[in-house]
Design a protein around this motif. Sequence first.
Motif, PDB file in Angstrom:
ATOM      1  N   SER A  79       0.826  -1.439  -0.087  1.00  0.00           N
ATOM      2  CA  SER A  79      -0.082   0.426  -0.536  1.00  0.00           C
ATOM      3  C   SER A  79       0.534   1.108   0.019  1.00  0.00           C
ATOM      4  CB  SER A  79      -0.789  -0.035   1.044  1.00  0.00           C
ATOM      5  OG  SER A  79      -0.112   0.195   3.004  1.00  0.00           O
ATOM      6  N   GLY A  80      -0.014   2.346  -0.094  1.00  0.00           N
ATOM      7  CA  GLY A  80       0.996   3.514  -0.073  1.00  0.00           C
ATOM      8  C   GLY A  80       1.333   3.985   1.148  1.00  0.00           C
ATOM      9  N   THR A  81       0.502   2.902   2.324  1.00  0.00           N
ATOM     10  CA  THR A  81       0.945   3.563   4.037  1.00  0.00           C
ATOM     11  C   THR A  81       2.069   2.667   3.733  1.00  0.00           C
ATOM     12  OG1 THR A  81      -1.807   4.281   4.032  1.00  0.00           O
ATOM     13  CG2 THR A  81       0.195   3.580   6.238  1.00  0.00           C
ATOM     14  N   SER A  82       2.216   1.707   3.102  1.00  0.00           N
ATOM     15  CA  SER A  82       3.632   0.478   3.187  1.00  0.00           C
ATOM     16  C   SER A  82       4.724   1.558   3.429  1.00  0.00           C
ATOM     17  CB  SER A  82       3.538  -1.164   3.502  1.00  0.00           C
ATOM     18  OG  SER A  82       2.708  -1.039   2.191  1.00  0.00           O
ATOM     19  N   THR A 105      -3.452  16.882   3.512  1.00  0.00           N
ATOM     20  CA  THR A 105      -3.334  15.639   2.832  1.00  0.00           C
ATOM     21  C   THR A 105      -4.122  14.003   3.496  1.00  0.00           C
ATOM     22  OG1 THR A 105      -1.595  13.827   1.685  1.00  0.00           O
ATOM     23  CG2 THR A 105      -1.225  14.905   4.236  1.00  0.00           C
ATOM     24  N   TRP A 106      -4.027  12.826   3.467  1.00  0.00           N
ATOM     25  CA  TRP A 106      -4.417  12.168   3.850  1.00  0.00           C
ATOM     26  C   TRP A 106      -3.808  11.943   4.645  1.00  0.00           C
ATOM     27  CZ3 TRP A 106      -8.806  10.092   4.149  1.00  0.00           C
ATOM     28  CH2 TRP A 106      -9.184   8.511   4.639  1.00  0.00           C
ATOM     29  N   VAL A 107      -3.824  11.448   5.757  1.00  0.00           N
ATOM     30  CA  VAL A 107      -4.287  10.988   7.077  1.00  0.00           C
ATOM     31  C   VAL A 107      -2.906   9.901   6.925  1.00  0.00           C
ATOM     32  CG1 VAL A 107      -5.918   9.197   7.410  1.00  0.00           C
ATOM     33  CG2 VAL A 107      -4.887   9.891   9.434  1.00  0.00           C
ATOM     34  N   GLU A 176       9.193  11.894  -1.565  1.00  0.00           N
ATOM     35  CA  GLU A 176       7.865  12.453  -2.399  1.00  0.00           C
ATOM     36  C   GLU A 176       6.805  11.838  -2.317  1.00  0.00           C
ATOM     37  OE1 GLU A 176       8.677  14.512  -6.561  1.00  0.00           O
ATOM     38  OE2 GLU A 176      10.489  12.888  -6.420  1.00  0.00           O
ATOM     39  N   ASP A 177       5.484  12.304  -2.052  1.00  0.00           N
ATOM     40  CA  ASP A 177       4.734  10.811  -1.939  1.00  0.00           C
ATOM     41  C   ASP A 177       4.009  11.026  -3.438  1.00  0.00           C
ATOM     42  OD1 ASP A 177       2.364   9.613  -1.663  1.00  0.00           O
ATOM     43  OD2 ASP A 177       2.451   9.821   0.047  1.00  0.00           O
ATOM     44  N   CYS A 178       3.933  10.234  -4.221  1.00  0.00           N
ATOM     45  CA  CYS A 178       3.063  10.609  -5.395  1.00  0.00           C
ATOM     46  C   CYS A 178       2.418   9.468  -5.972  1.00  0.00           C
ATOM     47  CB  CYS A 178       4.072  10.161  -6.736  1.00  0.00           C
ATOM     48  SG  CYS A 178       6.310  10.692  -6.959  1.00  0.00           S
ATOM     49  N   SER A 179       1.432   9.305  -5.058  1.00  0.00           N
ATOM     50  CA  SER A 179       0.085   8.154  -4.426  1.00  0.00           C
ATOM     51  C   SER A 179      -0.682   8.984  -5.328  1.00  0.00           C
ATOM     52  CB  SER A 179       0.042   8.027  -2.915  1.00  0.00           C
ATOM     53  OG  SER A 179       1.096   7.666  -2.328  1.00  0.00           O
ATOM     54  N   GLN A 180      -0.682  10.783  -5.686  1.00  0.00           N
ATOM     55  CA  GLN A 180      -1.949  11.272  -6.398  1.00  0.00           C
ATOM     56  C   GLN A 180      -1.590  11.961  -7.450  1.00  0.00           C
ATOM     57  OE1 GLN A 180      -4.115  14.114  -3.660  1.00  0.00           O
ATOM     58  NE2 GLN A 180      -3.931  12.968  -2.069  1.00  0.00           N
ATOM     59  N   ALA A 181      -0.132  11.352  -7.899  1.00  0.00           N
ATOM     60  CA  ALA A 181       0.900  11.677  -9.167  1.00  0.00           C
ATOM     61  C   ALA A 181       1.043  11.062  -9.872  1.00  0.00           C
ATOM     62  CB  ALA A 181       1.525  12.838  -8.405  1.00  0.00           C
ATOM     63  N   CYS A 200       4.355   5.678  -3.825  1.00  0.00           N
ATOM     64  CA  CYS A 200       3.003   5.880  -4.391  1.00  0.00           C
ATOM     65  C   CYS A 200       2.060   4.567  -3.914  1.00  0.00           C
ATOM     66  CB  CYS A 200       3.121   5.388  -5.670  1.00  0.00           C
ATOM     67  SG  CYS A 200       3.212   6.331  -7.600  1.00  0.00           S
ATOM     68  N   SER A 201       0.847   5.493  -3.928  1.00  0.00           N
ATOM     69  CA  SER A 201      -0.025   3.967  -3.310  1.00  0.00           C
ATOM     70  C   SER A 201      -0.662   3.509  -5.077  1.00  0.00           C
ATOM     71  CB  SER A 201      -1.149   5.342  -2.567  1.00  0.00           C
ATOM     72  OG  SER A 201      -2.493   3.789  -2.269  1.00  0.00           O
ATOM     73  N   MET A 202      -1.135   2.421  -4.883  1.00  0.00           N
ATOM     74  CA  MET A 202      -2.196   1.871  -5.936  1.00  0.00           C
ATOM     75  C   MET A 202      -3.436   1.606  -5.905  1.00  0.00           C
ATOM     76  SD  MET A 202       0.915   1.774  -6.766  1.00  0.00           S
ATOM     77  CE  MET A 202       3.013   1.874  -8.166  1.00  0.00           C
ATOM     78  N   ALA A 205      -8.463   4.239  -6.015  1.00  0.00           N
ATOM     79  CA  ALA A 205      -9.168   5.494  -6.063  1.00  0.00           C
ATOM     80  C   ALA A 205      -7.964   6.112  -7.112  1.00  0.00           C
ATOM     81  CB  ALA A 205      -9.955   6.620  -5.067  1.00  0.00           C
ATOM     82  N   LYS A 206      -7.177   5.838  -7.031  1.00  0.00           N
ATOM     83  CA  LYS A 206      -5.601   5.876  -8.112  1.00  0.00           C
ATOM     84  C   LYS A 206      -5.899   6.088  -9.118  1.00  0.00           C
ATOM     85  CE  LYS A 206      -4.226   7.155  -3.603  1.00  0.00           C
ATOM     86  NZ  LYS A 206      -4.953   6.734  -2.709  1.00  0.00           N
ATOM     87  N   VAL A 207      -4.364   6.365 -10.143  1.00  0.00           N
ATOM     88  CA  VAL A 207      -4.852   6.415 -11.228  1.00  0.00           C
ATOM     89  C   VAL A 207      -4.228   5.396 -11.820  1.00  0.00           C
ATOM     90  CG1 VAL A 207      -5.519   8.932 -12.552  1.00  0.00           C
ATOM     91  CG2 VAL A 207      -2.872   8.066 -11.998  1.00  0.00           C
TER      92      VAL A 207
HETATM   93  C1  LIG Z   1      -0.530  11.040  -0.905  1.00  0.00           C
HETATM   94  C2  LIG Z   1      -1.486  10.026  -0.109  1.00  0.00           C
HETATM   95  N1  LIG Z   1      -0.135   9.245   0.177  1.00  0.00           N
HETATM   96  C3  LIG Z   1      -0.656   7.861   0.645  1.00  0.00           C
HETATM   97  C4  LIG Z   1      -1.704   7.285   0.300  1.00  0.00           C
HETATM   98  C5  LIG Z   1      -1.770   5.965   1.730  1.00  0.00           C
HETATM   99  O1  LIG Z   1      -2.285   5.347   0.566  1.00  0.00           O
HETATM  100  P1  LIG Z   1      -3.041   3.910   0.756  1.00  0.00           P
HETATM  101  O2  LIG Z   1      -3.921   4.480   0.958  1.00  0.00           O
HETATM  102  O3  LIG Z   1      -2.389   2.874  -0.913  1.00  0.00           O
HETATM  103  O4  LIG Z   1      -2.351   3.293   1.992  1.00  0.00           O
HETATM  104  C6  LIG Z   1      -3.156   7.724   0.004  1.00  0.00           C
HETATM  105  C7  LIG Z   1      -4.240   7.167   0.161  1.00  0.00           C
HETATM  106  O5  LIG Z   1      -5.140   7.987  -0.214  1.00  0.00           O
HETATM  107  C8  LIG Z   1      -2.684   9.408  -0.610  1.00  0.00           C
HETATM  108  O6  LIG Z   1      -3.424  10.009  -1.168  1.00  0.00           O
END
Ligand SMILES: Cc1ncc(COP(=O)(O)O)c(C=O)c1O
Length: 439
Positions: A79-82, A105-107, A176-181, A200-202, A205-207
């Motif tokens: 995940s993006g979190t990991s 931003t996202w939590v 760089e957090d590119c989860s939205q980019a 990145c998160s995949m 809702a991500k692209v």
């Molecule tokens: C900017 C950003 N960072 C991190 C995350 C976390 O990603 P994930 O939900 O895959 O753990 C997200 C998810 O929405 C995000 O938008």
Amino acid sequence: MTMHIDASSHPIDTPAEATVTWPKWPSHDSGTLKIVSEVLESTRWTISGAYTGQEAYERRFARAFADYCGTLYCTPVTSGTSALTVSLLALGVGAGDEVLVPGLTWVACASATCSVGAVPVLVDIDPTSLAMSPQAAEARINARTKAILLVHPSCRTADIDAFLDISTRHKIPLIEDCSQAHGAMWRGRKAGSFGALGCCSMQQAKVLTSGEGGAVVTSDPVLAEKLEQLRADGRLFSGTPVESRLELVERGAVQGQNFCLTEFQSAILLDRLQHLDEQNSQREVCAETLQALFKGEEDFITFLRRDPRNTRCTYYNLVMKVGLEKYFPGCTIDALALAMTEALNVQVSPLYQPMNSFRLYNPLSSPRIKNFLNKLDFEPARYPLPQAESARLYHITLPNWVLLGGADSAHRIAKVLRTLAAQPHKVLAARQAPTADAF
Ligand SMILES: Cc1ncc(COP(=O)(O)O)c(C=O)c1O
């Protein structure tokens, strides 16, 4: 300029408006079905399973995504979190350290930081891009600052040059957090390739998505080897796989955990990556069409300013600033988002709540920090975020897939906004209770 209201258009709550359908998301095709069934048949559903004589999909996706981002390495994760968690750990960030985190931003950016024991120092935003403000970030740096977590939000990149300069001058690594980019570019180069690490998160809702999933890219071989172990319980690829034998070898140079992406997810990402650029272009064209429809009506709807160095914008979501007081007097942004959700039959959301009052960010409730002497540094309310608070009042966001519907999508969205503005009592009638925050 005055807005052009077509008061004769459909009332927003007619069945015709409320049953509108949008392009299907996530998208897949026969190639996706084929590759997923290949994994099913392969008997290897994860990289910790035995080598089958053919390269793991996880390895193939890692190579393809590193190439795509213009980096040497990629480590896929769950995940993006990991991705954020292993990135912080690879940089040696832990208890007693501070990390600069955007206040809007996202939590997960703050919670992943807490999960390694570090304090998320919440930094206010630049209202033109909604990304972390370089000036506000630099003002927060002290001897305990050990990383800068820079998110490229929604549909614009942060000021990467300014953050690289801060990172170099203060010798603090940039994540760089590119989860939205995914695929966004800055001066012709992919976002994620500038910092020490790009995450990145995949998620769905991500692209680029496999439902859940994530990845970290880097061109630093030392960080890459750490990341590989951090996400596989300390194991690494052997480099000389033998059929029917496990391919991961136990190195254990760092304390890892299991954050491995499955072979199903890796195969889906490998397949969908081929379509990312084309879909990103479609979204960009649709967003520009919508923007053109409101040209000259900037007191009604405005779009985020595009920095000319942001040479490719990608649209995780489309953000619009609404002239609420003039066109929807007495309405909150939450009520407008709800009315639009009903009228468009797709989730329209306000921005996230600023992190200092985000109901999902509650670090003091976590047993992880209960014995920390610096526990009160985690208190979100101690970080003022006036720009984030102001932005939260006026922006709405639409999800990426509405922009895959071409000019038709742009016209539908514009029509609903105009119809609602012609009858603000309908918006007022929408529940004033907060809707779901942007996702
Ligand atoms: C900017 C950003 N960072 C991190 C995350 C976390 O990603 P994930 O939900 O895959 O753990 C997200 C998810 O929405 C995000 O938008």
